[in-house]
Write a protein that holds these residues in place. Structure first.
Motif, PDB file in Angstrom:
ATOM      1  N   ASP A  17       0.829  -1.213   0.000  1.00  0.00           N
ATOM      2  CA  ASP A  17       0.000   0.000   0.000  1.00  0.00           C
ATOM      3  C   ASP A  17       0.861   1.260   0.000  1.00  0.00           C
ATOM      4  OD1 ASP A  17      -2.607  -1.166  -0.050  1.00  0.00           O
ATOM      5  OD2 ASP A  17      -2.312  -1.785   2.021  1.00  0.00           O
ATOM      6  N   ASP A  18       1.989   1.228   0.719  1.00  0.00           N
ATOM      7  CA  ASP A  18       2.856   2.417   0.735  1.00  0.00           C
ATOM      8  C   ASP A  18       3.440   2.683  -0.656  1.00  0.00           C
ATOM      9  OD1 ASP A  18       2.333   2.772   3.395  1.00  0.00           O
ATOM     10  OD2 ASP A  18       4.200   1.834   4.096  1.00  0.00           O
ATOM     11  N   ARG A  31       0.764   4.090  -2.885  1.00  0.00           N
ATOM     12  CA  ARG A  31       0.532   5.528  -2.625  1.00  0.00           C
ATOM     13  C   ARG A  31       1.596   6.378  -3.335  1.00  0.00           C
ATOM     14  NH1 ARG A  31       1.082   5.530   2.487  1.00  0.00           N
ATOM     15  NH2 ARG A  31       3.121   6.492   2.568  1.00  0.00           N
ATOM     16  N   ASN A  72      -7.957  -0.444   5.801  1.00  0.00           N
ATOM     17  CA  ASN A  72      -6.506  -0.282   5.912  1.00  0.00           C
ATOM     18  C   ASN A  72      -5.877   0.048   4.570  1.00  0.00           C
ATOM     19  OD1 ASN A  72      -6.320  -0.693   8.651  1.00  0.00           O
ATOM     20  ND2 ASN A  72      -6.068  -2.914   8.468  1.00  0.00           N
ATOM     21  N   ARG A 129      -3.827   3.610   3.757  1.00  0.00           N
ATOM     22  CA  ARG A 129      -2.407   3.639   3.401  1.00  0.00           C
ATOM     23  C   ARG A 129      -2.176   3.983   1.936  1.00  0.00           C
ATOM     24  NH1 ARG A 129       0.659   0.931   7.737  1.00  0.00           N
ATOM     25  NH2 ARG A 129       2.513   1.704   6.670  1.00  0.00           N
TER      26      ARG A 129
END
Ligand code: PEP
Length: 249
Positions: free
Chosen positions: A104-105, A108, A143, A147
């Motif tokens: 997820d990081d 992003r 979540n 994120r």
């Protein structure tokens, strides 16, 4: 009113011969109430963008790198997709999360790169079957949203695609209330984080075994603003029926 989106993900399918499908699609939908987006493999992006210029169809990539340029063999920067005619890019598809260990990081960071290049990010979230069976679906989606969605998200630069991993390419589709519950959760998380004005303007697509036979039912669910379609986007007549269902929803 949110303008609905019919998005096709061609995945690793298609060579120049399949561009004829796009010509058929463009003729069938010369005017469309909903937005029509096709994300072909990178090798076809420039040709498909040229072929769809001046039509109701826009094109997108299937992934981009978070960096602007550099030593990343085999990767493609967001600005390169835009240069090839793309106006959007799919990010965080479950096949990339699985095949390439995307987090997820990292997703992003890619979404921020897409924004910088002027691309709309079609950001995918979705639970595995194990997570659903363990009654963790809503927590997993919350979540992923927290994120992977960047702070700079707006109704123009981001679209969320809810794609249950177990429904992709399997012919299995969640029950109506299962789709509705996740879309409602995504909407409320967007509202909480970005305020109602932005939160209500972001389109939320459903993806996972959408076909002409189930499209109308899926599009009647509140907070479903269209679909991200894999297999059924490869043939013009199949995808055309889904677009028609969306335009009459
Ligand atoms: C997808 O790949 O995003 C997808 C939804 O695939 P399919 O429609 O084939 O399930």
């Amino acid at each position: 009113m949110r303008r609905k989106i019919a998005a096709g993900n061609w995945k690793m399918n298609g060579t120049a011969a399949e561009l004829s499908e796009i010509a058929v699609l463009a003729r069938a939908h010369s005017a469309s109430d909903c937005e029509i987006l096709i994300c072909p493999p990178a090798t076809l992006l420039h040709r498909m963008s040229a072929a769809t210029h001046g039509t109701a169809i826009r094109t997108g990539g299937q992934d981009c790198h978070a960096a602007v340029s550099g030593a990343h063999t085999g990767d493609i920067a967001a600005a390169m997709l835009a240069d090839a005619g793309a106006s959007a890019v799919i990010l965080g598809h479950s096949e990339r999360r699985t095949d390439h260990g995307e987090t997820d990081d990292g997703i992003r960071a890619k979404a921020n790169a897409a924004f910088e290049a002027g691309l709309q990010a079609i950001l995918c979230v979705g639970e595995t079957e194990t997570q659903r069976d363990a009654a963790n679906t809503l927590e997993v989606i919350a979540n992923q949203m927290a994120r992977a969605v960047p702070d700079g998200a707006t109704g123009e630069n981001i679209v969320i695609a809810y794609e249950p991993v177990w429904a992709i390419g399997t012919g299995r589709v969640p029950a109506r209330d299962q789709i509705g519950d996740v879309h409602d959760l995504i909407r409320s998380r967007l509202n909480d984080r970005f305020g109602a004005q932005i939160g209500h303007s972001v389109r939320i697509l459903y993806g996972g075994s959408v076909k002409s036979s189930n499209a109308a039912e899926i599009f009647s669910i509140p907070n479903v603003d269209g679909a991200l379609v894999g297999g059924a986007s490869l043939r013009a007549d199949d995808f055309s029926s889904i677009i028609s269902a969306l335009n009459t929803a």
